[in-house]
Design a protein around this motif. Structure first.
Motif, PDB file in Angstrom:
ATOM      1  N   VAL A  44       8.350 -73.420  -6.112  1.00 24.41           N
ATOM      2  CA  VAL A  44       8.527 -73.254  -7.555  1.00 24.41           C
ATOM      3  C   VAL A  44       9.567 -72.168  -7.815  1.00 24.41           C
ATOM      4  O   VAL A  44       9.468 -71.059  -7.278  1.00 24.41           O
ATOM      5  CB  VAL A  44       7.195 -72.882  -8.234  1.00 24.41           C
ATOM      6  CG1 VAL A  44       7.400 -72.618  -9.721  1.00 24.41           C
ATOM      7  CG2 VAL A  44       6.167 -73.989  -8.030  1.00 24.41           C
ATOM      8  N   VAL A  46       9.075 -71.434 -14.259  1.00 29.36           N
ATOM      9  CA  VAL A  46       7.957 -71.918 -15.070  1.00 29.36           C
ATOM     10  C   VAL A  46       8.453 -72.011 -16.505  1.00 29.36           C
ATOM     11  O   VAL A  46       8.787 -70.991 -17.121  1.00 29.36           O
ATOM     12  CB  VAL A  46       6.736 -70.985 -14.982  1.00 29.36           C
ATOM     13  CG1 VAL A  46       5.574 -71.558 -15.795  1.00 29.36           C
ATOM     14  CG2 VAL A  46       6.314 -70.779 -13.538  1.00 29.36           C
ATOM     15  N   TRP A  64       7.187 -77.211 -14.442  1.00 29.58           N
ATOM     16  CA  TRP A  64       7.644 -76.320 -13.375  1.00 29.58           C
ATOM     17  C   TRP A  64       8.906 -76.931 -12.762  1.00 29.58           C
ATOM     18  O   TRP A  64       8.984 -78.152 -12.582  1.00 29.58           O
ATOM     19  CB  TRP A  64       6.579 -76.192 -12.282  1.00 29.58           C
ATOM     20  CG  TRP A  64       5.328 -75.503 -12.708  1.00 29.58           C
ATOM     21  CD1 TRP A  64       5.064 -74.163 -12.686  1.00 29.58           C
ATOM     22  CD2 TRP A  64       4.130 -76.138 -13.185  1.00 29.58           C
ATOM     23  NE1 TRP A  64       3.788 -73.920 -13.132  1.00 29.58           N
ATOM     24  CE2 TRP A  64       3.193 -75.116 -13.448  1.00 29.58           C
ATOM     25  CE3 TRP A  64       3.777 -77.470 -13.426  1.00 29.58           C
ATOM     26  CZ2 TRP A  64       1.922 -75.385 -13.922  1.00 29.58           C
ATOM     27  CZ3 TRP A  64       2.519 -77.744 -13.914  1.00 29.58           C
ATOM     28  CH2 TRP A  64       1.603 -76.703 -14.155  1.00 29.58           C
ATOM     29  N   ARG A  82       0.620 -70.414 -15.707  1.00 35.07           N
ATOM     30  CA  ARG A  82       0.808 -69.476 -14.592  1.00 35.07           C
ATOM     31  C   ARG A  82      -0.469 -69.264 -13.788  1.00 35.07           C
ATOM     32  O   ARG A  82      -0.424 -68.670 -12.719  1.00 35.07           O
ATOM     33  CB  ARG A  82       1.343 -68.140 -15.109  1.00 35.07           C
ATOM     34  CG  ARG A  82       2.792 -68.232 -15.564  1.00 35.07           C
ATOM     35  CD  ARG A  82       3.367 -66.875 -15.913  1.00 35.07           C
ATOM     36  NE  ARG A  82       4.783 -66.991 -16.213  1.00 35.07           N
ATOM     37  CZ  ARG A  82       5.752 -66.945 -15.304  1.00 35.07           C
ATOM     38  NH1 ARG A  82       5.433 -66.772 -14.034  1.00 35.07           N
ATOM     39  NH2 ARG A  82       7.014 -67.056 -15.640  1.00 35.07           N
ATOM     40  N   GLU A 102       6.311 -68.552  -9.906  1.00 37.41           N
ATOM     41  CA  GLU A 102       7.515 -68.581  -9.094  1.00 37.41           C
ATOM     42  C   GLU A 102       7.201 -68.241  -7.635  1.00 37.41           C
ATOM     43  O   GLU A 102       6.360 -67.382  -7.360  1.00 37.41           O
ATOM     44  CB  GLU A 102       8.560 -67.609  -9.639  1.00 37.41           C
ATOM     45  CG  GLU A 102       9.178 -68.033 -10.966  1.00 37.41           C
ATOM     46  CD  GLU A 102       8.365 -67.612 -12.170  1.00 37.41           C
ATOM     47  OE1 GLU A 102       7.220 -67.128 -11.967  1.00 37.41           O
ATOM     48  OE2 GLU A 102       8.847 -67.754 -13.305  1.00 37.41           O
TER      49      GLU A 102
END
Length: 324
Positions: free
Chosen positions: A101, A104, A109, A145, A150
């Motif tokens: 990832v 976001v 994503w 999240r 990330e």
């Protein structure tokens, strides 16, 4: 099989052994396949009396069929084409991919996939944490999240390929999702062939191995795929019985033996990648077991000697397999 140039320093003895093993592999490859390897401008033998179709990587010049790319000649009925060996990842719908990832956004994503464009995993293409299927709300978007952030490594499937070449992903199964307690490796995508199983559970080692079609390979501690509702009930029971219990350590701790196994498997994959061998569970485990049987330390697996030993072993394995 595509051999890569080995850039490790080899002694004279190692160089002789390595070259002999390569010759054996090439002779086995040429006799096992009726179609030959070609480079650009090589002539491809065809019967001009029979009708044939020119496929990718071929061109007819002055009545002769020539190769326009490097690869292996393939024939399907009347179609003759050249399958390129060293190529970028070419996605297909249904591919199992592993990625990281990198962003976001509001309801999606963005995932790095070792491709010319990043993949997009929509919030609506994810399974709810509670396992239910329902419409996503603004609250779900605010809690994105809590699912991925990330740098998280995720496993998903290619859902669609858009007209602009971008990939739409989905993870609507418990076998997909966030990958933890392991190691992410990158190899050339052409070394991973599309097969039915890309998820492998090595029970004897307690390890999960995921061969992503995009060239990303995951090696990690085995995770049981269970019903999320059962997991949620168990968590509630644990909180009721021990509300002050600290479970963070249990979630992040990996036994030393498991970490060593992950590193050894990872180095086995790196060696196979350096040599240009196709990644299969059989070959990876053979290399892993070879390092154990020869009492090779994990770090020493990346040295010149083990690369030569793996090449010799692969030549012998293919010879035995062909004889049987």
């Amino acid at each position: 099989m595509v051999m890569q140039k080995l850039e490790l320093p080899l002694s004279q003895t190692q160089k002789v052994r390595f070259e002999r093993a390569i010759e054996r592999l090439q002779s086995l490859s040429s006799t096992a396949n009726s179609d030959s390897s070609v480079i650009v401008t090589d002539s491809i033998p065809v019967n001009h009396d029979d009708a044939f179709l020119k496929g990718h990587g071929t061109s007819e010049v002055d009545g002769e069929l020539l190769a326009t790319v490097c690869g292996v000649v393939e024939r399907v009925d009347k179609l003759v084409y050249v399958r390129t060996l060293r190529a970028r990842y070419k996605p297909e719908v249904g591919d199992i991919v592993v990625g990281r990832v990198i962003e976001v956004s509001q309801n999606r994503w963005r995932v790095e996939l070792n491709f010319t464009q990043d993949g997009v995993l929509m919030l609506s293409s994810m399974t709810n944490p509670d396992g239910g299927q329902r419409r996503r709300t603004s609250v779900d978007e605010l809690n994105m999240r809590n699912i991925f952030v990330e740098h998280d490594v995720v496993c998903s499937e290619v859902r669609t390929i858009q007209h602009d070449g971008s990939l739409q992903l989905h993870a609507r199964s418990e076998k997909y999702g966030k990958l933890e307690k392991g190691q992410l490796l990158k190899v050339d995508p052409y070394l991973i062939k599309r097969t039915k199983p890309h998820f492998h559970h090595i029970e004897s080692l307690g390890i999960d191995l995921i061969l992503g079609c995009n060239g990303f390979i995951w090696v990690g501690e085995h995770v049981e795929v269970r019903d999320p509702l059962i997991i949620a009930d168990q968590k509630d029971d644990e909180m009721i019985s021990s509300p002050t219990k600290n479970t963070v350590k249990d979630q992040t701790h990996i036994p030393l033996e498991t970490r060593q196994t992950i590193c050894r498997l990872g180095n086995a994959i790196r060696v196979l990648s350096n040599l240009g061998f196709t990644m299969t569970l059989e070959v990876i485990m053979e290399t892993f077991n070879l390092s154990n049987s020869n009492n090779i330390d994990i770090y020493d697996m990346l040295g010149s000697e083990f690369h030569v030993v793996v090449t010799e072993n692969e030549a012998e394995r293919r010879r035995t397999k062909r004889k049987n």
